[in-house]
Structures are given as structure tokens and as C-alpha cells.
Scaffold this active site. Structure first.
Site, PDB file in Angstrom:
ATOM      1  N   GLY A 147       3.107   6.395   0.424  1.00  0.00           N
ATOM      2  CA  GLY A 147       2.321   6.068   1.614  1.00  0.00           C
ATOM      3  C   GLY A 147       1.161   5.114   1.385  1.00  0.00           C
ATOM      4  N   LEU A 166      13.051   5.943   4.598  1.00  0.00           N
ATOM      5  CA  LEU A 166      14.321   5.504   4.004  1.00  0.00           C
ATOM      6  C   LEU A 166      15.538   5.667   4.911  1.00  0.00           C
ATOM      7  CD1 LEU A 166      13.783   6.805   0.360  1.00  0.00           C
ATOM      8  CD2 LEU A 166      13.587   4.459   1.217  1.00  0.00           C
ATOM      9  N   LYS A 167      15.346   6.360   6.046  1.00  0.00           N
ATOM     10  CA  LYS A 167      16.491   6.588   6.926  1.00  0.00           C
ATOM     11  C   LYS A 167      16.451   5.650   8.126  1.00  0.00           C
ATOM     12  CE  LYS A 167      17.814  10.943   5.396  1.00  0.00           C
ATOM     13  NZ  LYS A 167      16.731  11.816   4.968  1.00  0.00           N
ATOM     14  N   LEU A 168      17.611   5.552   8.801  1.00  0.00           N
ATOM     15  CA  LEU A 168      17.618   4.819  10.075  1.00  0.00           C
ATOM     16  C   LEU A 168      17.001   5.730  11.128  1.00  0.00           C
ATOM     17  CD1 LEU A 168      21.200   3.225  10.318  1.00  0.00           C
ATOM     18  CD2 LEU A 168      19.027   2.015  10.022  1.00  0.00           C
ATOM     19  N   HIS A 194       9.283  -4.798   4.493  1.00  0.00           N
ATOM     20  CA  HIS A 194      10.290  -4.848   3.419  1.00  0.00           C
ATOM     21  C   HIS A 194       9.755  -5.711   2.273  1.00  0.00           C
ATOM     22  CE1 HIS A 194      14.308  -4.462   1.800  1.00  0.00           C
ATOM     23  NE2 HIS A 194      14.244  -5.730   1.452  1.00  0.00           N
ATOM     24  N   ASN A 245       1.193   1.993   2.032  1.00  0.00           N
ATOM     25  CA  ASN A 245       1.126   1.162   3.249  1.00  0.00           C
ATOM     26  C   ASN A 245       0.531   1.948   4.413  1.00  0.00           C
ATOM     27  OD1 ASN A 245       2.310  -1.678   3.045  1.00  0.00           O
ATOM     28  ND2 ASN A 245       3.762  -0.456   1.851  1.00  0.00           N
TER      29      ASN A 245
HETATM   30  C1  GRF Z   1       7.062  -0.531   0.295  1.00  0.00           C
HETATM   31  O1  GRF Z   1       7.375  -1.391  -0.756  1.00  0.00           O
HETATM   32  C2  GRF Z   1       7.700  -1.022   1.570  1.00  0.00           C
HETATM   33  O2  GRF Z   1       7.868  -2.398   1.620  1.00  0.00           O
HETATM   34  C3  GRF Z   1       9.051  -0.371   1.552  1.00  0.00           C
HETATM   35  O3  GRF Z   1       8.828   0.889   0.960  1.00  0.00           O
HETATM   36  C4  GRF Z   1       7.686   0.856   0.110  1.00  0.00           C
HETATM   37  C5  GRF Z   1       6.781   1.958   0.521  1.00  0.00           C
HETATM   38  O4  GRF Z   1       5.668   2.097  -0.340  1.00  0.00           O
HETATM   39  N1  GRF Z   1       9.647  -0.330   2.858  1.00  0.00           N
HETATM   40  P1  GRF Z   1       4.475   3.042   0.070  1.00  0.00           P
HETATM   41  O5  GRF Z   1       5.031   4.441   0.270  1.00  0.00           O
HETATM   42  O6  GRF Z   1       3.865   2.502   1.307  1.00  0.00           O
HETATM   43  O7  GRF Z   1       3.516   3.003  -1.091  1.00  0.00           O
END
Ligand code: GRF
Length: 200
Positions: free
Chosen positions: A15, A93-95, A112, A17
Site C-alpha cells: 500500500g 491483483l484481481k479484476l 501500472h 501508493n
Molecule cells: C505498484 O507497483 C503498482 O504499480 C502496481 O502494484 C504495485 C503496488 O505497490 N499496480 P504498493 O502496494 O502500492 O506499494
């Protein structure tokens, strides 16, 4: 009353992000408030980040419902209950279930860690992405933020930024470079979507 856009963030792991969105929301770079964090795993560290920020959390597992339809309905009801207007996927990770995608058309984004449409699709996540890019000998990679539809990593691109890859870069150093850029770009992209959609 808080008139800022209400956002739900979906996570599966660390998490970081999510944290960048929480920080941006708190310091005013994001004209939105994160009202709910939904995780696909109960041990995701991102849940702790949400807790520390005083944000409600929910662990969503389709398998804990009598049927897929029940699970989908419950998720949508929860989003409505929290008056969620925008959804940000941050390592989920899921749709998303089709009813959620249909109800939130053009209001869901994903980040992404590569330059889509290259290195995207099912199974392309985490270090696998960077490993492939290093193996291919690419000279650049980057970050893509895109709208979400029913297909993995497929919707319209709303922001993309590049990083250059040096001969010394490894999977690990590239991942770190890209993640740093993600933390800057995701709040910007989400804010852009909110402001353009709500015309603010
Ligand atoms: C990130 O690299 C994002 O681009 C991808 O999954 C990762 C998540 O990282 N979709 P975090 O859990 O936010 O550290």
C-alpha cells in the site's frame, strides 16, 4: 459538509501508493477524501496504513460469500453506502466485479509499473514486470495510469511518464525508480480525473 470527491482505494499488499494518496489528500494536492480502503488480503500492510489514517477498511473475499453474485452485490452496496464516487486501484491483483465496473464507468483508475500497452495483462505485476524489462534490454520504462475496464491493464491511458534504464540497473533498482515515480504521479492523475469529471 466535506464536498470533496469520495474515493475508495483497492489494495492487496504494502500500500505505498495508498499512502501517497492519503498524503496527497491530507496536504490538499488531491481534491478528494479516501473514505474506504478495500483489500483482497487480510494481512495486507496497507490495511495498517489505512487504520493509522483513520480510514475505514474492508477485506473483500469472494469465497466468503455463498455465491459470486452475492459477493459482487455486497461490494457494490458497500461502495454506495460510503457514497464512493471514484475508485483507485493501488496494487489490487484481481479484476473488479462487472457490476462495479458498469456502475463506475470512467471513474476507476489503476496504476501500472510499466509503459502500457507494453508489459501489461494478466499475471504482469510486481517484480515480474521489471524482470522482463531488464531481460529484454529496454532502455526505458515508466509508469502508466489508466481507466479501468473489464480487461487487465487495458482502459484509456490518462497519464504516462518515462524513466530511463541504465546498463547498471537491476530488477530491484528499476523497481525502486519506478515506484518513486508512481508515488508522485498517482495523486496527480487521480486529481486530474476528479477535476475533469467534476469540472472543478
Ligand atoms: C505498484 O507497483 C503498482 O504499480 C502496481 O502494484 C504495485 C503496488 O505497490 N499496480 P504498493 O502496494 O502500492 O506499494
Amino acid at each position: 459538509m466535506d464536498s470533496r470527491a469520495k474515493i475508495a482505494v483497492f489494495i492487496s499488499g504494502g500500500g505505498s501508493n495508498l499512502q501517497s494518496l492519503i498524503d496527497a489528500s491530507e496536504d490538499g494536492r488531491l481534491s478528494g477524501e479516501i473514505v474506504l480502503v478495500i483489500s483482497g488480503h487480510d494481512n495486507a500492510y496497507g490495511l495498517e496504513r489505512a487504520f493509522n489514517a483513520g480510514i475505514d477498511t474492508f477485506v473483500y473475499k469472494v469465497k466468503s460469500y455463498p455465491s459470486k453474485e452475492d459477493a459482487h452485490r455486497d461490494l457494490l452496496e458497500m461502495l454506495k453506502e460510503y457514497e464512493v464516487e471514484f475508485i483507485a486501484l493501488a496494487g489490487y491483483l484481481k479484476l473488479l466485479p462487472p457490476p462495479v465496473i458498469a456502475n463506475y464507468k470512467n471513474h476507476i483508475i489503476n496504476i501500472h509499473p510499466a509503459l502500457l500497452p507494453k508489459y501489461g495483462g494478466k499475471g504482469m505485476y510486481g517484480s515480474r514486470v521489471h524482470e522482463k524489462i531488464i531481460k529484454a534490454g529496454d532502455k526505458e520504462s515508466g509508469v502508466t495510469v489508466h481507466l479501468v475496464d473489464e480487461i487487465y491493464d487495458h482502459g484509456k491511458i490518462i497519464m504516462q511518464k518515462k524513466v530511463s534504464i541504465s546498463p547498471q540497473d537491476t530488477t530491484k533498482s528499476l523497481a525502486a525508480k519506478v515506484l518513486k515515480l508512481e508515488h508522485k504521479l498517482y495523486p496527480e492523475a487521480l486529481n486530474k480525473l476528479i477535476c475533469e469529471t467534476k469540472k472543478i
